[in-house]
Design a protein around this motif. Sequence first.
Motif, PDB file in Angstrom:
ATOM      1  N   LEU A 162      -3.897 -14.308  55.284  1.00 45.38           N
ATOM      2  CA  LEU A 162      -2.615 -14.610  55.937  1.00 45.38           C
ATOM      3  C   LEU A 162      -1.686 -13.403  55.848  1.00 45.38           C
ATOM      4  O   LEU A 162      -0.985 -13.064  56.812  1.00 45.38           O
ATOM      5  CB  LEU A 162      -1.959 -15.834  55.282  1.00 45.38           C
ATOM      6  CG  LEU A 162      -0.602 -16.257  55.865  1.00 45.38           C
ATOM      7  CD1 LEU A 162      -0.729 -16.629  57.352  1.00 45.38           C
ATOM      8  CD2 LEU A 162      -0.023 -17.446  55.086  1.00 45.38           C
ATOM      9  N   ARG A 163      -1.709 -12.741  54.699  1.00 48.58           N
ATOM     10  CA  ARG A 163      -0.862 -11.557  54.532  1.00 48.58           C
ATOM     11  C   ARG A 163      -1.251 -10.489  55.559  1.00 48.58           C
ATOM     12  O   ARG A 163      -0.390  -9.872  56.182  1.00 48.58           O
ATOM     13  CB  ARG A 163      -1.035 -11.017  53.116  1.00 48.58           C
ATOM     14  CG  ARG A 163      -0.133  -9.861  52.813  1.00 48.58           C
ATOM     15  CD  ARG A 163      -0.439  -9.219  51.473  1.00 48.58           C
ATOM     16  NE  ARG A 163       0.024  -7.838  51.517  1.00 48.58           N
ATOM     17  CZ  ARG A 163      -0.695  -6.826  51.976  1.00 48.58           C
ATOM     18  NH1 ARG A 163      -1.923  -7.023  52.399  1.00 48.58           N
ATOM     19  NH2 ARG A 163      -0.186  -5.608  52.014  1.00 48.58           N
ATOM     20  N   GLU A 164      -2.562 -10.317  55.759  1.00 47.62           N
ATOM     21  CA  GLU A 164      -3.044  -9.338  56.761  1.00 47.62           C
ATOM     22  C   GLU A 164      -2.575  -9.720  58.156  1.00 47.62           C
ATOM     23  O   GLU A 164      -2.129  -8.875  58.929  1.00 47.62           O
ATOM     24  CB  GLU A 164      -4.575  -9.300  56.785  1.00 47.62           C
ATOM     25  CG  GLU A 164      -5.204  -8.533  55.655  1.00 47.62           C
ATOM     26  CD  GLU A 164      -6.722  -8.720  55.652  1.00 47.62           C
ATOM     27  OE1 GLU A 164      -7.283  -9.202  56.669  1.00 47.62           O
ATOM     28  OE2 GLU A 164      -7.342  -8.413  54.625  1.00 47.62           O
ATOM     29  N   ILE A 165      -2.701 -11.011  58.467  1.00 53.02           N
ATOM     30  CA  ILE A 165      -2.319 -11.489  59.813  1.00 53.02           C
ATOM     31  C   ILE A 165      -0.826 -11.260  60.043  1.00 53.02           C
ATOM     32  O   ILE A 165      -0.416 -10.778  61.102  1.00 53.02           O
ATOM     33  CB  ILE A 165      -2.682 -12.986  59.974  1.00 53.02           C
ATOM     34  CG1 ILE A 165      -4.189 -13.151  60.042  1.00 53.02           C
ATOM     35  CG2 ILE A 165      -2.017 -13.585  61.202  1.00 53.02           C
ATOM     36  CD1 ILE A 165      -4.664 -14.582  59.903  1.00 53.02           C
ATOM     37  N   LEU A 166      -0.038 -11.598  59.049  1.00 50.43           N
ATOM     38  CA  LEU A 166       1.414 -11.427  59.185  1.00 50.43           C
ATOM     39  C   LEU A 166       1.767  -9.946  59.297  1.00 50.43           C
ATOM     40  O   LEU A 166       2.621  -9.562  60.106  1.00 50.43           O
ATOM     41  CB  LEU A 166       2.142 -12.064  58.005  1.00 50.43           C
ATOM     42  CG  LEU A 166       2.041 -13.597  57.924  1.00 50.43           C
ATOM     43  CD1 LEU A 166       2.688 -14.118  56.651  1.00 50.43           C
ATOM     44  CD2 LEU A 166       2.679 -14.257  59.143  1.00 50.43           C
ATOM     45  N   ALA A 223      -0.104  -7.658  60.504  1.00 45.51           N
ATOM     46  CA  ALA A 223      -0.532  -7.192  61.832  1.00 45.51           C
ATOM     47  C   ALA A 223       0.490  -7.566  62.908  1.00 45.51           C
ATOM     48  O   ALA A 223       0.560  -6.922  63.956  1.00 45.51           O
ATOM     49  CB  ALA A 223      -1.887  -7.794  62.181  1.00 45.51           C
ATOM     50  N   SER A 224       1.266  -8.618  62.653  1.00 46.02           N
ATOM     51  CA  SER A 224       2.275  -9.004  63.650  1.00 46.02           C
ATOM     52  C   SER A 224       3.646  -8.452  63.289  1.00 46.02           C
ATOM     53  O   SER A 224       4.653  -8.858  63.862  1.00 46.02           O
ATOM     54  CB  SER A 224       2.327 -10.522  63.775  1.00 46.02           C
ATOM     55  OG  SER A 224       3.003 -11.067  62.677  1.00 46.02           O
ATOM     56  N   ARG A 236      -0.564 -14.300  70.925  1.00 43.98           N
ATOM     57  CA  ARG A 236       0.470 -15.319  70.819  1.00 43.98           C
ATOM     58  C   ARG A 236       1.715 -14.750  70.147  1.00 43.98           C
ATOM     59  O   ARG A 236       2.831 -15.156  70.452  1.00 43.98           O
ATOM     60  CB  ARG A 236      -0.043 -16.508  70.012  1.00 43.98           C
ATOM     61  CG  ARG A 236      -1.199 -17.202  70.677  1.00 43.98           C
ATOM     62  CD  ARG A 236      -1.426 -18.533  70.072  1.00 43.98           C
ATOM     63  NE  ARG A 236      -0.230 -19.348  70.206  1.00 43.98           N
ATOM     64  CZ  ARG A 236       0.014 -20.420  69.454  1.00 43.98           C
ATOM     65  NH1 ARG A 236      -0.816 -20.780  68.540  1.00 43.98           N
ATOM     66  NH2 ARG A 236       1.102 -21.119  69.635  1.00 43.98           N
ATOM     67  N   ALA A 237       1.492 -13.811  69.250  1.00 44.66           N
ATOM     68  CA  ALA A 237       2.622 -13.256  68.509  1.00 44.66           C
ATOM     69  C   ALA A 237       3.572 -12.479  69.414  1.00 44.66           C
ATOM     70  O   ALA A 237       4.748 -12.336  69.100  1.00 44.66           O
ATOM     71  CB  ALA A 237       2.125 -12.357  67.384  1.00 44.66           C
ATOM     72  N   THR A 238       3.054 -12.014  70.551  1.00 45.79           N
ATOM     73  CA  THR A 238       3.923 -11.245  71.438  1.00 45.79           C
ATOM     74  C   THR A 238       4.987 -12.125  72.081  1.00 45.79           C
ATOM     75  O   THR A 238       5.939 -11.629  72.657  1.00 45.79           O
ATOM     76  CB  THR A 238       3.114 -10.570  72.561  1.00 45.79           C
ATOM     77  OG1 THR A 238       2.421 -11.582  73.277  1.00 45.79           O
ATOM     78  CG2 THR A 238       2.148  -9.544  72.014  1.00 45.79           C
ATOM     79  N   GLU A 239       4.800 -13.445  71.973  1.00 45.77           N
ATOM     80  CA  GLU A 239       5.822 -14.346  72.510  1.00 45.77           C
ATOM     81  C   GLU A 239       7.125 -14.231  71.718  1.00 45.77           C
ATOM     82  O   GLU A 239       8.177 -14.638  72.165  1.00 45.77           O
ATOM     83  CB  GLU A 239       5.336 -15.789  72.452  1.00 45.77           C
ATOM     84  CG  GLU A 239       4.170 -16.052  73.376  1.00 45.77           C
ATOM     85  CD  GLU A 239       3.450 -17.332  73.014  1.00 45.77           C
ATOM     86  OE1 GLU A 239       4.052 -18.197  72.375  1.00 45.77           O
ATOM     87  OE2 GLU A 239       2.264 -17.432  73.373  1.00 45.77           O
ATOM     88  N   LEU A 240       7.025 -13.724  70.502  1.00 43.35           N
ATOM     89  CA  LEU A 240       8.213 -13.557  69.675  1.00 43.35           C
ATOM     90  C   LEU A 240       8.491 -12.075  69.486  1.00 43.35           C
ATOM     91  O   LEU A 240       7.565 -11.268  69.502  1.00 43.35           O
ATOM     92  CB  LEU A 240       7.966 -14.168  68.292  1.00 43.35           C
ATOM     93  CG  LEU A 240       7.985 -15.674  68.207  1.00 43.35           C
ATOM     94  CD1 LEU A 240       7.476 -16.108  66.856  1.00 43.35           C
ATOM     95  CD2 LEU A 240       9.397 -16.182  68.421  1.00 43.35           C
ATOM     96  N   THR A 271       8.348 -19.648  62.307  1.00 42.58           N
ATOM     97  CA  THR A 271       7.425 -19.731  63.435  1.00 42.58           C
ATOM     98  C   THR A 271       6.249 -18.780  63.222  1.00 42.58           C
ATOM     99  O   THR A 271       5.099 -19.129  63.479  1.00 42.58           O
ATOM    100  CB  THR A 271       8.162 -19.386  64.741  1.00 42.58           C
ATOM    101  OG1 THR A 271       9.331 -20.187  64.818  1.00 42.58           O
ATOM    102  CG2 THR A 271       7.292 -19.634  65.949  1.00 42.58           C
ATOM    103  N   ARG A 272       6.556 -17.575  62.752  1.00 39.22           N
ATOM    104  CA  ARG A 272       5.487 -16.606  62.501  1.00 39.22           C
ATOM    105  C   ARG A 272       4.524 -17.128  61.424  1.00 39.22           C
ATOM    106  O   ARG A 272       3.322 -16.944  61.525  1.00 39.22           O
ATOM    107  CB  ARG A 272       6.081 -15.278  62.025  1.00 39.22           C
ATOM    108  CG  ARG A 272       6.863 -14.544  63.087  1.00 39.22           C
ATOM    109  CD  ARG A 272       5.900 -13.835  64.013  1.00 39.22           C
ATOM    110  NE  ARG A 272       6.638 -13.131  65.038  1.00 39.22           N
ATOM    111  CZ  ARG A 272       6.598 -11.821  65.184  1.00 39.22           C
ATOM    112  NH1 ARG A 272       5.873 -11.079  64.394  1.00 39.22           N
ATOM    113  NH2 ARG A 272       7.277 -11.248  66.158  1.00 39.22           N
TER     114      ARG A 272
END
Lengths: 230, 214
Positions: free
Chosen positions: B189-193, B195-196, B118-122, B137-138
């Motif tokens: 959440l920090r890891e997820i962010l 990673a994007s 989904r993150a690739t949409e941005l 949004t992120r």
Amino acid sequence: MRHVTAERLSEWLSGDVNERDAVVVRAHVDACPACAEVAAGLRLQTASLRDLARPEPPPTLWPTIAGALEGEEGRGWSWPSWLFGALAGASVAACVAWLAIGRADMFGRAHPGQVTEAAGPAVSPAGADPLLAEAEHELDRAAASYAEAVRRLRAILDREQALWAPETRARVAERLARLDEAIVHSRAVADKDPGDSAVAEMLFSAYQKQIDFLAEAVHRGSPGLDEGLR
Amino acid sequence: MLAAADQNSGIGSLTLGSEQRGTDDEAALVEAVRRNAPGSREALYHRYKRRVFALCTRIAGPADAEEVAQEAFIRIFRGVPRFRGDSALGTWIYRLTVNAALSHRSRRPPPAESFEARATELPLVAAPHDSDSALRTRLERGLEALPVGYRTVIVLHDIEGLEHEEIASVLGCHVGTSKSQLHKARARLREILAASGITAADVGRRQPERGEQP
């Protein structure tokens, strides 16, 4: 140097570590640029979350809720009184239809479509036989009473379903479609042979099943019905 | 006569003939709803609509938020006659809303789609001029990617500003559980962010809020 985990840093930033551990973590963060960056990131992340705006609910939300509450109160969580009247009417008409068909049988009238030894297929329309005509009329009357009860229950259900999960709505629609098919099929058979009491019974039974299902759906609502539909 | 006011604040204020506030105001509102006083339900709705809808959006997901908010409010209005005031009205409303959202999630898990997909949409790196909205949004998507238990606690604490004692009351858990879930959630959440492609520097570059010191 062993780094401090992000989880531990979050605890430290929130003051959720004891005094002795807090001194140790602070000393590490002061000496370790990597952990200092993680701590700064966590601080900013938390601040950014706090800044996130609450989304505005759609303007349709309140009217839908108010409508559902009114529907509930109008129903009073009990079986609607008109349903008893409609079903009583349907049952009486069904009994009369069944008796009329029985009388037609008793007097040995040939049913339309019945093959007789002498005359071949009986083609006399019901209108030509007063008893069969009466049976057909009563059948129509009973079917109309059932159909009216179904229509009114469906109107209530449509209102209720606005709050249900799409999957539940889909399952209910699927079940109703099958019950509709059974009614259409029984009605077609009954129209072909209005003098057959077994066929009339099949039709009334199909209506009754649909009414039972609709009434249960309206009465129990989505959560209760969800269990039953699985 | 009850009137809903300040509908955009999410907290709202209520005119009850005279200006009453706080718990008196809440008690009056609850009593009015119990008596089904004209406008009382709508006043309660407007007072809590944004909090309820925000929780539903962030716990159940934006696609199902409206449906879940409807369910939550129906539960709230059905439950008001039994509300005894053992907890604050807001806490009780949060509890019913979170329960509605979590039971919805358990009935209808979201489609399996990775956050990374989904993150690739941005764009990975936000442009300087739209960094604020892109980062928001992120952040929202990062929250969506958290396990629902972590997400619920971080939303209640870091976004809605509840204390751990209140979260424990809402979720029916221990205060220690709320704390440990929160710290795990923040780390995740920090890891997820990360990673994007979102770093602390990106988050720090966000534009200041209106009225916020640069």
